[in-house]
Design a protein around this motif. Structure first.
Motif, mmCIF file in Angstrom:
data_model
loop_
_atom_site.group_PDB
_atom_site.id
_atom_site.type_symbol
_atom_site.label_atom_id
_atom_site.label_comp_id
_atom_site.label_asym_id
_atom_site.label_seq_id
_atom_site.Cartn_x
_atom_site.Cartn_y
_atom_site.Cartn_z
ATOM 1 N N LEU A 45 0.830 -1.201 0.000
ATOM 2 C CA LEU A 45 0.000 0.000 0.000
ATOM 3 C C LEU A 45 0.872 1.261 0.000
ATOM 4 O O LEU A 45 0.605 2.218 -0.743
ATOM 5 N N ILE A 46 1.922 1.266 0.821
ATOM 6 C CA ILE A 46 2.819 2.426 0.885
ATOM 7 C C ILE A 46 3.490 2.677 -0.459
ATOM 8 O O ILE A 46 3.582 3.823 -0.928
ATOM 9 N N VAL A 47 3.949 1.608 -1.096
ATOM 10 C CA VAL A 47 4.603 1.743 -2.409
ATOM 11 C C VAL A 47 3.629 2.306 -3.437
ATOM 12 O O VAL A 47 3.969 3.213 -4.209
ATOM 13 N N GLU A 48 2.400 1.808 -3.441
ATOM 14 C CA GLU A 48 1.402 2.258 -4.400
ATOM 15 C C GLU A 48 1.038 3.734 -4.173
ATOM 16 O O GLU A 48 0.798 4.484 -5.128
ATOM 17 N N ILE A 49 0.980 4.140 -2.918
ATOM 18 C CA ILE A 49 0.656 5.540 -2.594
ATOM 19 C C ILE A 49 1.734 6.472 -3.150
ATOM 20 O O ILE A 49 1.449 7.479 -3.802
ATOM 21 N N GLU A 50 3.004 6.134 -2.897
ATOM 22 C CA GLU A 50 4.087 7.039 -3.255
ATOM 23 C C GLU A 50 4.398 7.035 -4.755
ATOM 24 O O GLU A 50 4.968 8.001 -5.258
ATOM 25 N N LYS A 51 4.015 5.981 -5.447
ATOM 26 C CA LYS A 51 4.277 5.969 -6.893
ATOM 27 C C LYS A 51 3.019 6.299 -7.704
ATOM 28 O O LYS A 51 2.995 6.143 -8.915
ATOM 29 N N SER A 52 1.988 6.796 -7.026
ATOM 30 C CA SER A 52 0.713 7.095 -7.697
ATOM 31 C C SER A 52 0.801 8.289 -8.641
ATOM 32 O O SER A 52 -0.052 8.462 -9.505
ATOM 33 N N GLY A 53 1.824 9.150 -8.451
ATOM 34 C CA GLY A 53 1.953 10.324 -9.316
ATOM 35 C C GLY A 53 1.245 11.551 -8.787
ATOM 36 O O GLY A 53 1.190 12.579 -9.465
ATOM 37 N N HIS A 54 0.685 11.456 -7.565
ATOM 38 C CA HIS A 54 -0.022 12.595 -6.983
ATOM 39 C C HIS A 54 0.801 13.327 -5.918
ATOM 40 O O HIS A 54 0.252 14.057 -5.095
#
Length: 215
Positions: free
Chosen positions: A174-183
């Motif tokens: 989840l942390i990885v997905e949040i930080e690489k989301s582009g937002h």
């Protein structure tokens, strides 16, 4: 037009005549006295007077030359200081322009990536994608320092995400997905609490920092 010079000449003439009389004498007797005194001197004395006069003139000329070069050196130093100050001002101006361009670029990037972006729907969607349960998403503003110019263009938001039951692999995912989301989201704090009698799942709380512009 000719009356004014004549009037001035009439006023200045007595002053000029008195000055001339004091310096040269009423009938140039001071000059005659000086010449007579010179010729009454012995040849060695005359040579001494002439040498002294030449030395005086030479000293005056030498002093004038030294004074000239001193003044030139002072002016050169002042010019060098002025040019150095001008160069410093130009350098600071260029640096200020570059900093301003980077600042505007950062604001524009935040605006493009987070325009129309809402935190709560994003985290709810992300939790479903990763397969974790979210029990609450709350937002609060995090004001920047008053001296930070970014605070006039950008709003900083701290988002608190609560996960009542999550495994470590899914939490990391989840942390990885949040930080690489582009937002432009960054996990600022992470708190993990163990659950009694359960070694596979934990209660977690994320503090995510995000940025929004007013446009």
């Amino acid at each position: 037009m000719q009356l004014i010079p004549s009037a001035m000449q009439e006023k200045l003439s007595p002053l000029i005549n008195r000055a001339r009389e004091k310096i040269f004498g009423s009938h140039n007797e001071n000059i005659d006295l000086l010449v007579d005194s010179f010729y009454k001197l012995t040849p060695p004395q005359r040579n001494g007077v002439l040498g002294g006069g030449v030395g005086l003139i030479f000293g005056f000329v030498l002093f004038s030359i030294i004074l000239y070069f001193v003044q030139v050196n002072v002016l050169q130093n002042e010019l060098d200081k002025s040019l150095q100050a001008l160069s410093t001002i130009r350098s600071l101006k260029t640096e200020d322009q570059e900093t301003s361009a980077r600042f505007d670029g950062l604001v524009e990037t935040i605006n493009k990536k987070n325009k129309g972006f809402y935190f709560k729907p994003f985290f709810e969607k992300m939790s479903k994608t990763v397969g974790v349960e979210v029990s609450g998403v709350s937002e609060r503003d995090a004001p920047l320092d008053a001296s930070d110019p970014l605070g006039k263009k950008v709003k900083v938001v701290n988002v608190e995400v609560k996960l009542p039951k999550v495994s470590i692999p899914k939490l990391l995912n989840l942390i990885v997905e949040i930080e690489k989301s582009g937002h432009l989201l960054k996990v600022h704090e992470l708190k993990i609490t163990g659950q009694y009698g359960n070694k596979l799942y934990f209660e977690a709380q994320l503090l995510v920092r995000g940025y929004l512009t007013g446009t």
